[in-house]
Design a protein around this motif. Sequence first.
Motif, PDB file in Angstrom:
ATOM      1  N   LYS A 175     119.502 100.566  68.412  1.00 34.32           N
ATOM      2  CA  LYS A 175     120.372  99.514  67.856  1.00 34.32           C
ATOM      3  C   LYS A 175     121.063  98.745  68.975  1.00 34.32           C
ATOM      4  CE  LYS A 175     121.835 101.405  63.403  1.00 34.32           C
ATOM      5  NZ  LYS A 175     122.356 102.782  63.562  1.00 34.32           N
ATOM      6  N   TYR A 176     121.531  99.447  70.001  1.00 32.25           N
ATOM      7  CA  TYR A 176     122.176  98.758  71.117  1.00 32.25           C
ATOM      8  C   TYR A 176     121.174  97.859  71.838  1.00 32.25           C
ATOM      9  CZ  TYR A 176     126.163 101.906  70.701  1.00 32.25           C
ATOM     10  OH  TYR A 176     127.248 102.593  70.233  1.00 32.25           O
ATOM     11  N   ASP A 208     118.495  96.511  70.663  1.00 40.50           N
ATOM     12  CA  ASP A 208     118.129  95.402  69.799  1.00 40.50           C
ATOM     13  C   ASP A 208     119.136  94.256  69.882  1.00 40.50           C
ATOM     14  OD1 ASP A 208     117.611  94.919  66.281  1.00 40.50           O
ATOM     15  OD2 ASP A 208     116.298  94.420  67.970  1.00 40.50           O
ATOM     16  N   ARG A 209     120.387  94.574  70.106  1.00 41.24           N
ATOM     17  CA  ARG A 209     121.425  93.546  70.105  1.00 41.24           C
ATOM     18  C   ARG A 209     121.835  93.112  71.506  1.00 41.24           C
ATOM     19  NH1 ARG A 209     121.913  91.622  65.563  1.00 41.24           N
ATOM     20  NH2 ARG A 209     123.287  90.144  66.588  1.00 41.24           N
ATOM     21  N   THR A 210     121.059  93.544  72.510  1.00 43.00           N
ATOM     22  CA  THR A 210     121.318  93.091  73.881  1.00 43.00           C
ATOM     23  C   THR A 210     120.047  92.449  74.399  1.00 43.00           C
ATOM     24  OG1 THR A 210     122.733  95.061  74.113  1.00 43.00           O
ATOM     25  CG2 THR A 210     122.279  93.801  76.107  1.00 43.00           C
TER      26      THR A 210
END
Lengths: 248, 232
Positions: free
Chosen positions: A74-75, A77-79
């Motif tokens: 998740k991290y 994916d958003r960076t």
Amino acid sequence: MMRIAKLVFFLFLFISAPLVPSYGDDKLKAYADLQVMHVMSTIEGIEQALNESALYLERDPNGAQKDQHEALAKYVDRTPGLRAIIVIGADGRLKIDSFTYPAKDIDLSDRAYVKAARQMKQRALYIGTPVVGRSSGAAFIPFSTSLLSADKDNIGAMAGVIHPGFLLNQESDCARCFVGVFNDRHDLMVSYPSESSYPPAFLEQIKAQKEQGMIESEINDIKFISRVDFILPYAVKVVTSKFLTNPD
Amino acid sequence: MTMSVHPAFAAGQLRLSATYQVLHAQGLLRAADLALVSIANLFQSDKSDHINDLIIHTVLNRKIDRVAGLRALFTTDAVGNLAHDSFKYPTRVLDLNKRDYIQNALGLKENDIYIGDPIKASFFNLGSLPLSRPIFNHKGYIKGVAVALIAPDSLLMRQKICKKCVVSIFKTTGRKVTSFPAAVANQPDIQAMMKSFPENQVVDIVINKHPTQTVWTKFPDYDLVLMYSKFN
């Protein structure tokens, strides 16, 4: 752009250039400001992703590997630019990979970015030298930080890898400009145009520059100016250069 | 500095200035975004149900201390009741179900984010921009919403904006998020701008009877648009 890359690649030189303070060039300044902002915010994003991931893992180091894999993904994916986050255990072996579940059981203890992180007794960011991935064959830049127990003992490492191209802004234009990013060991991390080869004498000038400022250089009668910027929290140097004459 | 500048040269600089502001704003949005990922990860585990509320309140505040421009972090349950709040402990009884940033977050996929309409006068703070995302439990059912409030003014780096310039950030729906200077009369409609002119192209347009060079550019990673005008 290709002409510039070719020129820089093939040039070997004698640079005769005393350090000249503050030569004004508005376009170069605006372009340099942009690249510095890009580099800084990219590294800040990576650092935060790693810190948040580390806090998550330290809260429950023995959680299910699948949950940890999904949380790290998740991290990532958003960076943007961050390809993967991996966790290395106290034994130096890969434990969790945001990219692959289950993680391959491989020994990473010889990697410089793993060694550096395992020696840390607090949360810090290590910015690695670009490497070519052994399994993927693709180039990447590793970033790493420590994993700590409640008693501040080192229990492993957390690393993030990015494609070098994400470190610089590739969309904006500045005619006759080229830019490079160096870590604190003077390794060239990335340049735009990519694969630019920096002449040794110019590299020496860059190394010698200890504070923000302008450098004038001359290569075989071609003059160019550079602004050297330091991103202090990360000990990273951004060198933005512009040819003053047509490199032809 | 130079008094008369070649038009193409000036246009290039305007584009660079616009991109600079976008990168700066994205940095702040990203910081809030990643803080929200952490909250979603924290509450996904059933173990989080047993963590003391005061500890969660403290954790939220630690995240706010780390990020300049982040005003508040809070969560709600699946029907919009305030659950954990960085601002006040014990948590107040508050039903936020009708807020756009709650309703829209509930409809999102797992790792997606919604940028809400700016909040003018609210219970929490004046002038906040909400970012929200859904929280799912371990089985994949919706558990609630996590919200971050950002200070909209922090999105722009003012000292880089020239004296004759006006810079604004809009949601792609047209709602203005922030601008510097703050009060700007008769700004062009951003959706009309986006329809009439290509992205990243500097155009000569008249704003409030004054000639300007104006450019608009989309944020690469968030559903926002920036408009940069230089008054001649």
